[in-house]
Design a protein around this motif. Structure first.
Motif, mmCIF file in Angstrom:
data_model
loop_
_atom_site.group_PDB
_atom_site.id
_atom_site.type_symbol
_atom_site.label_atom_id
_atom_site.label_comp_id
_atom_site.label_asym_id
_atom_site.label_seq_id
_atom_site.Cartn_x
_atom_site.Cartn_y
_atom_site.Cartn_z
ATOM 1 N N ILE A 180 -4.478 -2.678 9.109
ATOM 2 C CA ILE A 180 -3.461 -2.615 8.497
ATOM 3 C C ILE A 180 -4.068 -2.391 6.838
ATOM 4 N N ARG A 181 -5.370 -3.085 6.436
ATOM 5 C CA ARG A 181 -5.795 -2.791 5.234
ATOM 6 C C ARG A 181 -6.247 -1.472 5.269
ATOM 7 N N LEU A 182 -7.083 -0.975 6.061
ATOM 8 C CA LEU A 182 -7.600 0.219 6.142
ATOM 9 C C LEU A 182 -6.498 1.499 6.159
ATOM 10 N N LEU A 183 -5.419 1.387 6.848
ATOM 11 C CA LEU A 183 -4.336 2.155 6.870
ATOM 12 C C LEU A 183 -3.772 2.396 5.291
ATOM 13 N N LYS A 184 -3.454 1.194 4.936
ATOM 14 C CA LYS A 184 -2.697 1.220 3.436
ATOM 15 C C LYS A 184 -3.827 2.183 2.569
ATOM 16 N N THR A 185 -5.110 2.076 2.570
ATOM 17 C CA THR A 185 -6.110 2.944 1.613
ATOM 18 C C THR A 185 -5.859 4.308 2.313
ATOM 19 N N GLU A 186 -5.836 4.544 3.684
ATOM 20 C CA GLU A 186 -5.704 5.985 4.128
ATOM 21 C C GLU A 186 -4.374 6.626 3.588
#
Length: 227
Positions: A180-186
């Motif tokens: 989820i953290r990585l997707l927020k950035t992406e």
């Protein structure tokens, strides 16, 4: 006793290169004790970081605490989390023997351990604290009870390198949180995708079990993997 110890401890930490990563941690202390402790730290060891597991909802009185961990009963508002994050401060939440759902007792549904990370993501916390990892009782393989506390409250893993279902499900949740953290950035700058992620997390803002929560969690994890 603390007066001479703390400056010597700071000197030791500085010599080892550990000062920036060391906090003096306090667990569920009253406002009165916190006032006395922080005053002493400011006086004799102002460079030393502070961490607090807060069950008195006093975090606003200490905006400088490096690692603030709020009880699930006293959530920190997202605006405050964002403000603290902008200052390089960590904000997490915790559960313990006084909280029912979600938790990691031996009587808890295994999926509750995964739910904890989804709750953290939904509330925008930087992480999660569970007080005991391997504080074993007398015979932890056969009996997980400890006094009046819920069975399993004092440990997540077993002696001789044995894991547990609840620990493995906790790991799953941590992996989900990181996705989820990585997707927020992406997805930054793509309002539609960010809204999809927000909608996916919305049910898990509840610290209370709701009808169908396990299926909702299964569906959300499947959707997360497609994203």
């Amino acid at each position: 006793m603390w007066g001479p110890f703390l400056p010597a401890f700071v000197g030791h930490l500085r010599e080892k290169g550990w000062l920036g990563i060391t906090n003096i941690a306090m667990d569920e202390r009253s406002p009165e004790v916190m006032a006395a402790a922080t005053a002493l730290l400011k006086e004799v060891a102002p460079e030393l970081g502070i961490a607090l597991a807060d069950n008195h909802k006093i975090f606003k009185q200490y905006p400088y605490i490096k690692d603030m961990c709020a009880s699930i009963f006293g959530p920190i508002e997202q605006t405050d989390i964002v403000q603290r994050r902008s200052q390089g401060l960590t904000t997490t939440f915790y559960v313990c023997c006084s909280s029912g759902f979600p938790n990691t007792y031996t009587s808890s549904g295994p999926a509750e351990a995964t739910y904890l990370s989804w709750y953290a993501a939904a509330e925008d916390y930087d992480g999660f604290l569970r007080w005991a990892y391997n504080s074993w009782v007398e015979d932890p393989i056969r009996d997980s009870r400890f006094r009046k506390w819920a069975a399993g409250d004092t440990y997540l893993v077993y002696p001789e390198g044995r894991s547990s279902i609840r620990f493995e499900r906790l790991v799953e949740g941590i992996q989900d949180w990181e996705k989820i953290r990585l997707l927020k950035t992406e997805f930054s700058g793509d309002d539609a995708k960010l809204q999809t992620l927000h909608d996916l997390l919305e049910p898990f803002r509840s610290p209370v079990a709701f009808d169908g929560w396990e299926q909702t969690l299964r569906d959300a994890r499947a959707t997360l993997n497609t994203l």
